[in-house]
Structure formats: structure tokens, C-alpha cells
Motif scaffolding. Structure first.
Motif: not given
Length: 487
Positions: A353-357, A433-439, A468-472
Motif C-alpha cells: 500500500e505504498s509506492i516502492f521502487p 497514502n490515503g487509506n486505500h486498503s487492498a483488503d 475499487a472495491g472489486k475482489d479481483i
């Protein structure tokens, strides 16, 4: 009156001058003719020199390089095991051995017992090693078992079935090979010259205890035909030089070094001198093609909810479709959510849930333990420590299945690998980073081209298709654009 002898003494010098000049002229003519013949030979300017050079400076190795590419039939496997462990390790070999295609033997300490007979055709043919007690040096050997193992190369070379062999590949019976990648890697080298190809241990302590210049036999190492041909006449002599060496691979390294041959390291060969969960290592594999994995009995099953044999067979499913991409790491981003996807093809997928190089994610998560506990530094590579920081801890997905066509279609444009969530992360979203959960994501589908092998070492890029919100989440691998930065 002074004597006239001085003038008389000068006369012979004057009279000899024409003779001297004639001699110089004649020598010059001879040298000129000699030069003309040598330097203007009608066929080859250097032909007359070649015999003399060949006699004075013979080639150190054969130079008749064959024009045909190396294939699986050119590789002779020298696999070593023992009756005590064979029935447990047999599934590892049978997972990659190709009946009627691979060549070689499994060398055993004694003949198989009745419970192991009849010997299955799905396994390599077995042979029993010679009794090394006949060696004069036997009473002084620190570890006779390891000498038996190393002499398997000699015994294999003596077999009649060595026609067209270019490489002898030595390994333990609990080593998994990826044959297509092995063939490609060995094809880079000239088998008519001396080559010793392998890897060292992942652990600094293991290399310190034995050698940093040793190809570990469990991981597997390859010896060119030319090198083995040179070794076989000196193996027993070499054993007599080093009766104190405790392991066969150190003995092999020493005998090759005495012929002036050093180890060439290929990063796709893996000793796996580790314990526990090696998923962190497999999820950040180097760009090199995966060639071997070793020590399956010493690590956790590489897939959750499977035993070791099931996990090995599961990994071989994508390997049968595309070994060139297996475990190759691909990085892509969903920037509106500040997410980073890391795909280890055919094995796992991570969402951060962050941008990593890539420079960070190429370092394996240290989910594993070293072979021997010691003070840091422990490993031959840099690692990342696992973290409970929701901005650093990944959502982990493991390979669920693989298809060689688009689902619901008869086309074969893509290979589709599917990864399902291994377990819940049980952490909040990354607030910075805006609370964009990938759960919500429970599955990731990766579409890769089915157009043949990927060029070894070539980095691929990818695009993420997610609502956003989909499971796939769907990810499509593609060639990187010019100057595309993976961050």
C-alpha cells in the motif's frame, strides 16, 4: 727508418673487403627469397608458421566448437543418493525427470531392497557405486561417503552410454531441476573447454566453513566434457592429496582448481542453505533464470496448506508451460491508490500500500533463517526485515492455478496464472497514502504472453486493471517502454 709492416698489415683487410661485401649481398638475397616465400604463400599467409607454433605452444583446450546448439540429450546427470533416504526423496526427482528424454543415473550406496523393486521407469536408472575400500588411501579418508559421491563422476564417465555428452551435471537426490533453463544456460558455454559452473551457499557461515570458491553439490554443478575428461585420469590421485576434505563438493572444487579451473557462478542455481519459510527469497528472485532448488527436506513447504511433495508438484505446473518466466519478478503500480504490485511469476503476488521502487523490492523479505545461527552478517545478499507497518507489509497471494489460454476462449494468446490470498494481513490501511486498503482483493490474475520463451535477464513491465472495491485484480505483463522507470 720505420718498418713497413703497418702498410703490409693493412693489405689483407683491403683485399678481404670485396669478399665481405659479396657475402653480405648473398645473405641479403637469401633472406629476401625466404621472406618472399613465407609472406606470399598462395593459400595462407601463416601456414608455414602454424606447425612450429603448434609444437611450441599447444592449445590448452580443444577448439573444435560444434555448430549445433546444446539440447537436453547432451547433458548427463550424475545424481547421488542412498537407500535410506531414497523412498522419501524419489518424488523430488520424478517431478522434473523426463522419461526417455533425460540421461543419467541415480548412484546408490548399496543395491535396492525388495521393497524398492521393481524400479520404476519414472525414476532415473540406478547404479551402485564401486567399493572405495579398495583405494590405498581409504584408511586415511575423513569421510569415505563423500569420496564415493565424488567418484560417481568417474564411474559415469567410464560408462558406455556417453555418446554426444557435452556436460556432466552433479546433484543430490533432493534437488529440483528446471531443465529448459538449464539447457539454455549451459548453451552459453563451450563444452570443449574447461568449465566448472555452480553456486556457493546463501549463508556466509557455510562458505566460510568450506569455501567461497566451491560449487555446492546439493544445488548442483556442471562440468564440461573436456574438464571431466581431464579429471578422470587424476581423480584418485587428487583424493590421495586431500584425504582430510570432509565434503565431496570441496573435493571437486579442489581437484578442478589444481587443473587451473575456477568456479563460474550462475545465480539461478540455489543451494537453499536456509530453514523455515523461504517465500521471501522465492518472491524476489534475481533476473537470472531459475535452474535448481535444493534442500526441500530442510525447509517449510513452499506453498501453504500443502506438504512438501504437493508443493513441489504445484510449482512444476507453471514450469511446464514457461520456465523462462518462473519466479521472475515484475513490478507495476496502481498510482491512484498508491499501490505497488510485485509478481513472482508462477509462485506469488504481493500488494504493497505504498509506492516502492524495484531497487527495494528486489531485496528478499527475510522470512527464513540461516543454515547455522551466527552473528550478522548472515547472508550473501541484502534482505528486508519483515514489518508490521501497514505501509511496508505486503498482502500475500500464492499460486492457485495456471491456464495456457484465455478462459472461455480457444485462443492461446496468453498464459494465465491465478494467485489467491494466502492469509489476511490483519493490519489497518496505510494512512499516510490515503487509506486505500487492498483488503477487498482475494485474487490476482496475471496474463503473460504465450509467444515462447522470454529472453533471459530481460525485465518485463505490467499494467494493472482494477476497479475499487472489486475482489479481483488483473495484471497484464508486457515489454517495457523505452526508459520506463519501475517506480
Amino acid at each position: 727508418m720505420p718498418p713497413s709492416s703497418p702498410s703490409i698489415q693493412r693489405k689483407p683487410q683491403l683485399s678481404s673487403l670485396p669478399i665481405l661485401c659479396k657475402g653480405i649481398v648473398i645473405c641479403g638475397l637469401v633472406l629476401f627469397l625466404f621472406y618472399t616465400v613465407l609472406c606470399h604463400h598462395p593459400n595462407n599467409d601463416n601456414d608455414l608458421f602454424v606447425p612450429f607454433i603448434a609444437q611450441e605452444w599447444p592449445a590448452s583446450s580443444p577448439t573444435n566448437v560444434t555448430s549445433s546448439p546444446t539440447d537436453l540429450s547432451h547433458i548427463m546427470f550424475v545424481l547421488v543418493g542412498c537407500i535410506r533416504t531414497w523412498k522419501y526423496r524419489r518424488p523430488y526427482i520424478e517431478a522434473w525427470w523426463r522419461e526417455n528424454k533425460t540421461r543419467g543415473n541415480i548412484w546408490l550406496d548399496v543395491a535396492p531392497t525388495q521393497e524398492l523393486l521393481p524400479w520404476p521407469s519414472s525414476s532415473p536408472p540406478f547404479r551402485v557405486n564401486e567399493d572405495i575400500k579398495k583405494l590405498k588411501i581409504y584408511p586415511k579418508l575423513v569421510n569415505p561417503v563423500e569420496v564415493r559421491i565424488y567418484r560417481s563422476v568417474l564411474e559415469t564417465f567410464r560408462l558406455e552410454d556417453n555418446k554426444d555428452v557435452r556436460w556432466f551435471v552433479m546433484a543430490d537426490d533432493d534437488t529440483l531441476f528446471f531443465l529448459d533453463n538449464l539447457v539454455e544456460v549451459l548453451g552459453k558455454y563451450d563444452h570443449t573447454k574447461y568449465y566448472y559452473i555452480g553456486t556457493n551457499s546463501e549463508c556466509i557461515k557455510s562458505n566460510y566453513d568450506f569455501s567461497f570458491d566451491m560449487g555446492y553439490g546439493g544445488a548442483g554443478y556442471a562440468l564440461s566434457y573436456a574438464l571431466v575428461e581431464a579429471l578422470v585420469s587424476t581423480i584418485d590421485e587428487c583424493i590421495e592429496r586431500y584425504p582430510h576434505l570432509y565434503v565431496s563438493d570441496y573435493l571437486s572444487s579442489s581437484c578442478s582448481a589444481d587443473l587451473g579451473v575456477d568456479l563460474i557462478i550462475e545465480k539461478g542455481i540455489h543451494q537453499i542453505d536456509l530453514h523455515g519459510d523461504i517465500s521471501g527469497l522465492l518472491s524476489s528472485h534475481p533476473k537470472s533464470s531459475l535452474i535448481t532448488l535444493h534442500h526441500f527436506d530442510a525447509i517449510d513447504p513452499i506453498f501453504p496448506s500443502m506438504n512438501r511433495t504437493e508443493a513441489v508438484n504445484h510449482l512444476m505446473k507453471p514450469a511446464k508451460l514457461d520456465q523462462s518466466r518462473l519466479l521472475q519478478q515484475t513490478i507495476c503500480y496502481l498510482r491512484q491508490s498508491n499501490w505497488t504490485f510485485s509478481i513472482s511469476w508462477g509462485y506469488s503476488a504481493h500488494i504493497y500500500e505504498s509506492i516502492f521502487p524495484r531497487s527495494i523490492l528486489r531485496r528478499p523479505l527475510e522470512t527464513f533463517r540461516p543454515w547455522k545461527e551466527d552473528r550478522p552478517p548472515l547472508f550473501m545478499f541484502n534482505t528486508r526485515r519483515p514489518s508490521n507497518d501497514p505501509c511496508k507489509a505486503p498482502h500475500v497471494f500464492s499460486l492457485e492455478g495456471v491456464l495456457d489460454r484465455d478462459e472461455g476462449s480457444s485462443s492461446h494468446e496468453h498464459v494465465i496464472t491465478t494467485y489467491s490470498r494466502s492469509l489476511q494481513r490483519n493490519l489497518p490501511a496505510c494512512s499516510s497514502n490515503g487509506n486505500h486498503s487492498a483488503d477487498p482483493i482475494v485474487k490476482i490474475q496475471v496474463f503473460s504472453p504465450s509467444t515462447g520463451r522470454k529472453e533471459a535477464g530481460r525485465i518485463e513491465c505490467c499494467d494493472v486493471d482494477y476497479v475499487a472495491g472489486k475482489d479481483i485484480a488483473n495484471i497484464k505483463l508486457r515489454a517495457c517502454m523505452k526508459s520506463e522507470v519501475l517506480a
